[in-house]
Design a protein around this motif. Sequence first.
Motif, short mmCIF file in Angstrom:
data_model
loop_
_atom_site.label_atom_id
_atom_site.label_comp_id
_atom_site.label_asym_id
_atom_site.label_seq_id
_atom_site.Cartn_x
_atom_site.Cartn_y
_atom_site.Cartn_z
N GLU A 36 -0.08 -5.56 -2.15
CA GLU A 36 -0.42 -4.43 -1.28
C GLU A 36 0.08 -3.12 -1.87
O GLU A 36 0.91 -3.10 -2.80
CB GLU A 36 0.17 -4.62 0.11
N ASP A 37 -0.41 -2.01 -1.33
CA ASP A 37 0.11 -0.69 -1.66
C ASP A 37 1.11 -0.29 -0.58
O ASP A 37 0.96 -0.68 0.59
CB ASP A 37 -1.01 0.35 -1.72
N VAL A 38 2.10 0.51 -0.94
CA VAL A 38 3.13 0.87 0.02
C VAL A 38 3.49 2.35 -0.09
O VAL A 38 3.38 2.95 -1.17
CB VAL A 38 4.40 0.00 -0.18
N ARG A 39 3.90 2.92 1.02
CA ARG A 39 4.39 4.31 1.07
C ARG A 39 5.84 4.29 1.51
O ARG A 39 6.17 3.75 2.57
CB ARG A 39 3.56 5.15 2.05
N LEU A 40 6.73 4.88 0.71
CA LEU A 40 8.14 4.96 1.03
C LEU A 40 8.46 6.38 1.47
O LEU A 40 8.29 7.33 0.68
CB LEU A 40 9.00 4.57 -0.18
N PRO A 41 8.91 6.58 2.70
CA PRO A 41 9.11 7.94 3.22
C PRO A 41 10.35 8.62 2.65
O PRO A 41 11.34 7.97 2.29
CB PRO A 41 9.28 7.70 4.73
N CYS A 42 10.27 9.95 2.56
CA CYS A 42 11.42 10.76 2.17
C CYS A 42 11.73 11.69 3.34
O CYS A 42 11.07 12.71 3.54
CB CYS A 42 11.10 11.57 0.91
N ASN A 43 12.75 11.33 4.12
CA ASN A 43 13.04 12.05 5.36
C ASN A 43 13.84 13.34 5.16
O ASN A 43 14.02 14.11 6.11
CB ASN A 43 13.79 11.14 6.33
N ASN A 44 14.33 13.56 3.94
CA ASN A 44 15.13 14.76 3.69
C ASN A 44 14.43 15.74 2.76
O ASN A 44 15.06 16.61 2.15
CB ASN A 44 16.49 14.37 3.09
N ALA A 45 13.10 15.62 2.61
CA ALA A 45 12.35 16.41 1.64
C ALA A 45 12.36 17.90 1.99
O ALA A 45 12.32 18.28 3.17
CB ALA A 45 10.92 15.90 1.54
N LEU A 46 12.40 18.73 0.95
CA LEU A 46 12.26 20.17 1.08
C LEU A 46 10.82 20.55 0.73
O LEU A 46 10.11 19.78 0.10
CB LEU A 46 13.25 20.88 0.16
N PRO A 47 10.36 21.74 1.13
CA PRO A 47 8.97 22.13 0.88
C PRO A 47 8.58 22.06 -0.59
O PRO A 47 9.39 22.31 -1.48
CB PRO A 47 8.94 23.59 1.39
N ASN A 94 -0.16 -1.88 -5.71
CA ASN A 94 -0.13 -3.27 -6.17
C ASN A 94 1.31 -3.78 -6.34
O ASN A 94 1.75 -4.15 -7.43
CB ASN A 94 -0.89 -3.40 -7.49
N ILE A 95 2.02 -3.82 -5.23
CA ILE A 95 3.42 -4.23 -5.22
C ILE A 95 3.59 -5.62 -5.83
O ILE A 95 2.80 -6.54 -5.56
CB ILE A 95 3.96 -4.22 -3.78
N THR A 96 4.64 -5.79 -6.62
CA THR A 96 4.99 -7.10 -7.17
C THR A 96 6.38 -7.48 -6.66
O THR A 96 7.11 -6.64 -6.12
CB THR A 96 5.02 -7.08 -8.71
N LYS A 97 6.75 -8.74 -6.86
CA LYS A 97 8.06 -9.19 -6.40
C LYS A 97 9.19 -8.50 -7.14
O LYS A 97 10.32 -8.41 -6.63
CB LYS A 97 8.19 -10.70 -6.53
N GLU A 98 8.92 -7.95 -8.33
CA GLU A 98 9.95 -7.24 -9.08
C GLU A 98 10.23 -5.85 -8.52
O GLU A 98 11.20 -5.19 -8.92
CB GLU A 98 9.55 -7.11 -10.56
#
Length: 240
Positions: A36-47, A94-98
Amino acid sequence: MADKCHLCLLGLIFLSSLLTDTSGEDDVHVFISSGEDVRLPCNNALPDCKSTTWIYNSRHSAAVELIGLGIKKNDTERHERLSLGSDCSLNIKNITKEDYGLYSCRQYVNGQKQGDDTRVYLHVIRVSSSSSQTEISPGSSVTLSCQLYSSYGVSCDDWIRFQRIDLFWVNQTGVKRTISDSRYQESAPRRCIITLTTTLLNEDDNREWRCNVTHGDQVKTSATYTVKSSGKKTNSSISF
């Protein structure tokens, strides 16, 4: 003897605090199926993301900088599968187990680190088959293995035990399999691995076997394996 017991108690307290989410309110846990494809959020991002740096850590390798000040690094194994979202999130195809491990989103302004990191723990589930054949005929026995790849500073087995993470097989209606399903034999050599063994019938062609991952009562993700026969190639498919 009392001193030894005291040290054991302190060790258990430390392990418990490590395994529970006491490391910061910005910690995020993402469960995903391989492929699958994944999105990892960045909660402290600046503009504009020009201050954003993404760093990857695993238990088996040194830290790797994937994104530096908004620019994707070209010398990483994941280069072709990475992209930075408009909100500075890290997208991985295309996430892998690694790929499992800790991803940290960090901000730098004029070379100075700003605030705390957003720490995202990526947990990957994968189902595989014991058979290497491209065609499995009725009457053949097949063993499917469902494994969770997870890292939180300790072993996967220890972490899921403390966090009430559960892996289990479900039937075609989505209900957890029970010991009354005599066609199937299940085993759990480790907490992060469960296997399902069955003898295939004619009606099993194109049937999905599904493995779920839950946290408490909530399904986090699932992976399915589809066995093909009648000359069709055996393959796996992933779904939520």
